[in-house]
Scaffold this active site. Sequence first.
Site, PDB file in Angstrom:
ATOM      1  CG  ASP A 231      -9.644   3.621   8.487  1.00 41.80           C
ATOM      2  OD1 ASP A 231      -8.924   2.865   7.799  1.00 41.80           O
ATOM      3  OD2 ASP A 231     -10.152   4.674   8.043  1.00 41.80           O
TER       4      ASP A 231
ATOM      5  CG  ASN B 236      -6.616  -2.973   0.230  1.00 45.20           C
ATOM      6  OD1 ASN B 236      -7.228  -3.935  -0.220  1.00 45.20           O
ATOM      7  ND2 ASN B 236      -7.207  -2.008   0.924  1.00 45.20           N
TER       8      ASN B 236
ATOM      9  CD  GLU C 255      -7.567   5.103  -0.230  1.00 44.99           C
ATOM     10  OE1 GLU C 255      -7.522   5.414   0.978  1.00 44.99           O
ATOM     11  OE2 GLU C 255      -8.601   5.189  -0.915  1.00 44.99           O
TER      12      GLU C 255
ATOM     13  CG  HIS D  83      -2.501  -0.302   6.104  1.00 47.27           C
ATOM     14  ND1 HIS D  83      -1.698   0.224   5.105  1.00 47.27           N
ATOM     15  CD2 HIS D  83      -3.766  -0.263   5.622  1.00 47.27           C
ATOM     16  CE1 HIS D  83      -2.444   0.565   4.076  1.00 47.27           C
ATOM     17  NE2 HIS D  83      -3.712   0.276   4.356  1.00 47.27           N
TER      18      HIS D  83
ATOM     19  CG  HIS E  48      -8.028  -2.211   6.383  1.00 47.56           C
ATOM     20  ND1 HIS E  48      -8.555  -0.938   6.377  1.00 47.56           N
ATOM     21  CD2 HIS E  48      -7.109  -2.231   5.387  1.00 47.56           C
ATOM     22  CE1 HIS E  48      -7.983  -0.228   5.423  1.00 47.56           C
ATOM     23  NE2 HIS E  48      -7.094  -0.994   4.791  1.00 47.56           N
TER      24      HIS E  48
HETATM   25  P1  AMP Z   1      -5.702   1.278   2.149  1.00 43.37           P
HETATM   26  O1  AMP Z   1      -6.657   1.676   1.063  1.00 43.37           O
HETATM   27  O2  AMP Z   1      -5.728  -0.183   2.425  1.00 43.37           O
HETATM   28  O3  AMP Z   1      -4.308   1.819   1.894  1.00 43.37           O
HETATM   29  O4  AMP Z   1      -6.259   1.921   3.483  1.00 43.37           O
HETATM   30  C1  AMP Z   1      -5.790   3.122   4.012  1.00 43.37           C
HETATM   31  C2  AMP Z   1      -6.692   3.469   5.164  1.00 43.37           C
HETATM   32  O5  AMP Z   1      -6.053   4.459   5.930  1.00 43.37           O
HETATM   33  C3  AMP Z   1      -8.067   4.016   4.770  1.00 43.37           C
HETATM   34  O6  AMP Z   1      -9.082   3.197   5.317  1.00 43.37           O
HETATM   35  C4  AMP Z   1      -8.070   5.424   5.382  1.00 43.37           C
HETATM   36  O7  AMP Z   1      -9.338   5.796   5.880  1.00 43.37           O
HETATM   37  C5  AMP Z   1      -7.041   5.304   6.475  1.00 43.37           C
HETATM   38  N1  AMP Z   1      -6.360   6.529   6.876  1.00 43.37           N
HETATM   39  C6  AMP Z   1      -5.787   7.449   6.069  1.00 43.37           C
HETATM   40  N2  AMP Z   1      -5.239   8.437   6.803  1.00 43.37           N
HETATM   41  C7  AMP Z   1      -5.462   8.117   8.107  1.00 43.37           C
HETATM   42  C8  AMP Z   1      -5.135   8.739   9.339  1.00 43.37           C
HETATM   43  N3  AMP Z   1      -4.461   9.903   9.414  1.00 43.37           N
HETATM   44  N4  AMP Z   1      -5.528   8.130  10.497  1.00 43.37           N
HETATM   45  C9  AMP Z   1      -6.208   6.964  10.438  1.00 43.37           C
HETATM   46  N5  AMP Z   1      -6.541   6.325   9.311  1.00 43.37           N
HETATM   47  C10 AMP Z   1      -6.179   6.905   8.145  1.00 43.37           C
END
Ligand code: AMP
Length: 124
Positions: A39, A97, A105, A110, A112
Amino acid sequence: MRINGKGPYDPQNVFARILRDEIPCKKVFENEWVVAFHDISPKAPVHVLIIPRQPYVSFMDFHSKASPEEIVGVMHSVGEVARQLGLEENGYRLITNAGPDSGQEVPHFHIHLLGGKALPLFPV
Ligand code: AMP
């Protein structure tokens, strides 16, 4: 941004672009089902994201559309990433999520994987 967990799928989302090698990532694992990478904003000493190669918006999209073979393949891969990262002795947390209330987001399913220390109780 409010993400509709059921789509439509946006092929320009950041994880789709990582899958196409259009933007870099720190990859830790890949196989026929998933790619896993660090991440960009880690919330624990180990914070890895595991994403299916196929285009699902969220877990709700994945579980309703993926074949049983792919569901098994993806979930088995998640366990394999954790094992290869040495997290099995002390344990780890998996979070996904899905949709607006979750705070999702990035609109590509995905999981975590968090570990490397004793994690606080929910929320992370
Ligand atoms: P979510 O809120 O579950 O959609 O988590 C999205 C995650 O993607 C967050 O923890 C971000 O820090 C991570 N993220 C966003 N852009 C990137 C990227 N380019 N490379 C790695 N992680 C990312």
